[in-house]
Design a protein around this motif. Structure first.
Motif, PDB file in Angstrom:
ATOM      1  N   GLY A 161      -6.833  -0.895   0.475  1.00 21.98           N
ATOM      2  CA  GLY A 161      -7.753  -0.661  -0.639  1.00 21.98           C
ATOM      3  C   GLY A 161      -7.182   0.274  -1.686  1.00 21.98           C
ATOM      4  N   GLU A 162      -6.086   0.954  -1.353  1.00 26.55           N
ATOM      5  CA  GLU A 162      -5.446   1.865  -2.291  1.00 26.55           C
ATOM      6  C   GLU A 162      -4.304   1.217  -3.069  1.00 26.55           C
ATOM      7  N   ILE A 163      -4.086  -0.080  -2.877  1.00 29.82           N
ATOM      8  CA  ILE A 163      -3.056  -0.784  -3.648  1.00 29.82           C
ATOM      9  C   ILE A 163      -3.512  -0.872  -5.104  1.00 29.82           C
ATOM     10  N   GLU A 164      -2.745  -0.290  -5.985  1.00 22.91           N
ATOM     11  CA  GLU A 164      -3.088  -0.310  -7.411  1.00 22.91           C
ATOM     12  C   GLU A 164      -2.568  -1.560  -8.102  1.00 22.91           C
ATOM     13  N   ASN A 165      -1.438  -2.100  -7.637  1.00 20.13           N
ATOM     14  CA  ASN A 165      -0.810  -3.244  -8.293  1.00 20.13           C
ATOM     15  C   ASN A 165      -1.477  -4.555  -7.876  1.00 20.13           C
ATOM     16  N   PRO A 166      -1.222  -5.629  -8.614  1.00 14.36           N
ATOM     17  CA  PRO A 166      -1.901  -6.904  -8.365  1.00 14.36           C
ATOM     18  C   PRO A 166      -1.578  -7.523  -7.003  1.00 14.36           C
ATOM     19  N   VAL A 167      -2.574  -8.178  -6.439  1.00 16.52           N
ATOM     20  CA  VAL A 167      -2.435  -8.885  -5.168  1.00 16.52           C
ATOM     21  C   VAL A 167      -3.113 -10.250  -5.283  1.00 16.52           C
ATOM     22  N   LEU A 168      -2.435 -11.272  -4.786  1.00 14.03           N
ATOM     23  CA  LEU A 168      -2.994 -12.618  -4.692  1.00 14.03           C
ATOM     24  C   LEU A 168      -2.969 -13.047  -3.231  1.00 14.03           C
ATOM     25  N   LEU A 169      -4.153 -13.327  -2.683  1.00  8.92           N
ATOM     26  CA  LEU A 169      -4.278 -13.864  -1.332  1.00  8.92           C
ATOM     27  C   LEU A 169      -4.507 -15.369  -1.441  1.00  8.92           C
ATOM     28  N   ILE A 170      -3.761 -16.138  -0.645  1.00  6.77           N
ATOM     29  CA  ILE A 170      -3.881 -17.597  -0.659  1.00  6.77           C
ATOM     30  C   ILE A 170      -4.159 -18.062   0.761  1.00  6.77           C
ATOM     31  N   HIS A 171      -5.162 -18.911   0.930  1.00  7.62           N
ATOM     32  CA  HIS A 171      -5.479 -19.389   2.272  1.00  7.62           C
ATOM     33  C   HIS A 171      -6.094 -20.784   2.201  1.00  7.62           C
TER      34      HIS A 171
ATOM     35  N   ALA B  86       0.823  -1.211   0.000  1.00  9.13           N
ATOM     36  CA  ALA B  86       0.000   0.000   0.000  1.00  9.13           C
ATOM     37  C   ALA B  86       0.857   1.260   0.000  1.00  9.13           C
ATOM     38  N   ASN B  87       2.063   1.146   0.537  1.00 10.99           N
ATOM     39  CA  ASN B  87       2.905   2.323   0.740  1.00 10.99           C
ATOM     40  C   ASN B  87       4.048   2.440  -0.251  1.00 10.99           C
ATOM     41  N   ASP B  88       4.324   1.368  -1.003  1.00 13.62           N
ATOM     42  CA  ASP B  88       5.517   1.335  -1.858  1.00 13.62           C
ATOM     43  C   ASP B  88       5.155   0.850  -3.251  1.00 13.62           C
ATOM     44  N   PRO B  89       4.945   1.782  -4.207  1.00  8.80           N
ATOM     45  CA  PRO B  89       4.529   1.378  -5.550  1.00  8.80           C
ATOM     46  C   PRO B  89       5.612   0.661  -6.347  1.00  8.80           C
ATOM     47  N   ARG B  90       6.832   0.596  -5.830  1.00  2.00           N
ATOM     48  CA  ARG B  90       7.874  -0.200  -6.503  1.00  2.00           C
ATOM     49  C   ARG B  90       7.557  -1.685  -6.412  1.00  2.00           C
ATOM     50  N   ILE B  91       6.712  -2.060  -5.453  1.00  2.00           N
ATOM     51  CA  ILE B  91       6.290  -3.455  -5.322  1.00  2.00           C
ATOM     52  C   ILE B  91       5.223  -3.709  -6.369  1.00  2.00           C
ATOM     53  N   LYS B  92       5.597  -4.403  -7.432  1.00  2.00           N
ATOM     54  CA  LYS B  92       4.715  -4.540  -8.595  1.00  2.00           C
ATOM     55  C   LYS B  92       3.672  -5.637  -8.444  1.00  2.00           C
ATOM     56  N   ALA B  93       3.893  -6.552  -7.522  1.00  2.00           N
ATOM     57  CA  ALA B  93       2.924  -7.626  -7.296  1.00  2.00           C
ATOM     58  C   ALA B  93       3.172  -8.216  -5.914  1.00  2.00           C
ATOM     59  N   THR B  94       2.082  -8.590  -5.227  1.00  2.00           N
ATOM     60  CA  THR B  94       2.180  -9.054  -3.843  1.00  2.00           C
ATOM     61  C   THR B  94       1.373 -10.323  -3.655  1.00  2.00           C
ATOM     62  N   VAL B  95       1.982 -11.301  -2.985  1.00  2.00           N
ATOM     63  CA  VAL B  95       1.283 -12.509  -2.547  1.00  2.00           C
ATOM     64  C   VAL B  95       1.280 -12.525  -1.025  1.00  2.00           C
ATOM     65  N   ALA B  96       0.114 -12.740  -0.440  1.00  2.00           N
ATOM     66  CA  ALA B  96      -0.012 -12.943   1.004  1.00  2.00           C
ATOM     67  C   ALA B  96      -0.557 -14.348   1.210  1.00  2.00           C
ATOM     68  N   SER B  97       0.244 -15.200   1.843  1.00  2.00           N
ATOM     69  CA  SER B  97      -0.106 -16.604   2.009  1.00  2.00           C
ATOM     70  C   SER B  97      -0.450 -16.894   3.459  1.00  2.00           C
ATOM     71  N   THR B  98      -1.613 -17.491   3.691  1.00  2.00           N
ATOM     72  CA  THR B  98      -2.101 -17.887   5.022  1.00  2.00           C
ATOM     73  C   THR B  98      -1.959 -16.733   6.018  1.00  2.00           C
ATOM     74  N   ILE B  99      -2.502 -15.564   5.609  1.00  2.00           N
ATOM     75  CA  ILE B  99      -2.279 -14.282   6.263  1.00  2.00           C
ATOM     76  C   ILE B  99      -2.835 -14.225   7.686  1.00  2.00           C
ATOM     77  N   TYR B 100      -2.093 -13.561   8.544  1.00  2.00           N
ATOM     78  CA  TYR B 100      -2.572 -13.056   9.840  1.00  2.00           C
ATOM     79  C   TYR B 100      -2.484 -11.536   9.795  1.00  2.00           C
ATOM     80  N   ASN B 101      -3.501 -10.855  10.288  1.00  2.00           N
ATOM     81  CA  ASN B 101      -3.398  -9.427  10.580  1.00  2.00           C
ATOM     82  C   ASN B 101      -3.015  -9.317  12.052  1.00  2.00           C
ATOM     83  N   MET B 102      -1.748  -9.029  12.310  1.00  2.00           N
ATOM     84  CA  MET B 102      -1.239  -9.084  13.686  1.00  2.00           C
ATOM     85  C   MET B 102      -1.827  -7.994  14.570  1.00  2.00           C
TER      86      MET B 102
END
Length: 327
Positions: A257-267, A143-159
């Motif tokens: 919600g402001e992430i413009e680049n692709p995100v894949l959540l896996i759970h 959300a804060n770094d647009p250099r990150i062109k794609a993000t995967v979050a696997s078995t996520i916890y919101n700490m």
């Protein structure tokens, strides 16, 4: 910054691949903390490669799940790094065993700094993977770094959510949070008097017969030969007890919600933590660019299956996601 001491031997909980070159590096974050990382590079690779930085689970080290993910994806052609977060593993930072929603989000961007300056990496083709609690940190970083062109979050916890509200939001009240704050504030006083930091304890061992199934699953990974590592917090004495304070007060993922680049959540379908991915996906669905966001639910899988089960982790889908979106 002090030079890090990193073991020269292969001490991962998974076997070394003969398809990948492995090396150890360090890089610093914006707070001056030196981070330790393993680099995995496809053998005979040439030119500028697509790159992925990987971290997690929360309380693990790079010799566990993140390294496995990194090696698997390097076999598929990516240059990858698995790194230890600030204050843990072979990385620097004092006091030890502290977690922070800010500093650990920064750790991902520091990994991007490092990768973007490698001669064998395309700086416009860098992605990240966060596993478990580092899934929430990865989304925060994206959300804060647009250099990150794609993000995967696997078995996520919101700490932040689990710390402030308890599991399944069962302790979501000012009364419960204030009781926790009072307990942790008293611990701060005691720590200062003792000149040391009490640890919260790692994964419960032995496991009580009436423990929830997910606690038994954690034990099976962190406390057995399957995933035990001497530097892993979860395998041993856990985080500093007062680490929880910053997560209570500083919510993660407020702006995902402001992430413009692709995100894949896996759970995993059977994971106790699935509600974290569902909540994150809802934010992404109502965000600025919902068309490139996806939630993949793995039938029958529990939380820790996505730590190391090669027959469960959807590496083909992860490969396809990054190949498509890192260019």
């Amino acid at each position: 910054m002090a030079k890090l001491e990193m073991t020269p031997v292969w001490d991962k909980v998974f076997p070394q691949s003969d398809k990948v070159d492995h090396s150890k590096v360090s890089f610093h974050n914006r707070y001056g903390i030196e981070l330790a990382a393993d680099v995995y590079k496809p053998k005979r690779a040439t030119g500028k490669l697509q790159a992925i930085a990987i971290c997690g689970p929360f309380g693990a080290v790079k010799e566990q799940s993140s390294g496995l993910y990194a090696q698997q994806l390097a076999e598929r052609g990516f240059l990858t790094i698995a790194f230890d977060p600030s204050f843990t593993g072979e990385s620097g930072g004092s006091p030890r065993y502290v977690a922070s929603p800010d500093i650990n989000t920064e750790d991902f961007s520091a990994a991007v700094d490092y990768l973007a300056n490698r001669s064998d990496v395309n700086p416009e083709a860098i992605g990240i993977i966060g596993i478990c609690g580092w899934g929430g940190m990865a989304l925060n970083a994206a959300a804060n770094d647009p250099r990150i062109k794609a993000t995967v979050a696997s078995t996520i916890y919101n700490m932040s959510r689990v710390t402030a509200n308890g599991y399944f939001d069962a302790d979501d009240s000012a009364e419960k949070r204030n009781a926790l704050r009072a307990k942790l504030a008293a611990q701060r006083t005691a720590d200062y008097a003792n000149g040391d930091y009490a640890r919260a304890g790692g994964v419960v061992d032995p496991v009580p017969a009436d423990a929830p199934q997910f606690v038994k699953d954690y034990h099976e990974y962190y406390k057995t030969s399957r995933g035990y590592h001497a530097r892993s917090l979860n395998s041993n004495d856990g985080w500093n007890a007062t680490s929880a304070l910053s997560f209570i007060n500083m919510p993660l993922d407020s702006y995902i919600g402001e992430i413009e680049n692709p995100v894949l959540l896996i759970h995993g379908e059977k994971a106790h933590s699935l509600y974290f991915s569902k909540a994150a996906y809802e934010q992404l669905e109502h965000g600025v660019n919902p068309s490139n966001k996806k939630l993949m639910i793995i039938p029958g899988a529990n939380h820790t299956d996505l730590y190391d089960r090669l027959d469960v982790i959807p590496f083909n889908a992860i490969d396809e996601f990054f190949t498509k979106n890192l260019h």
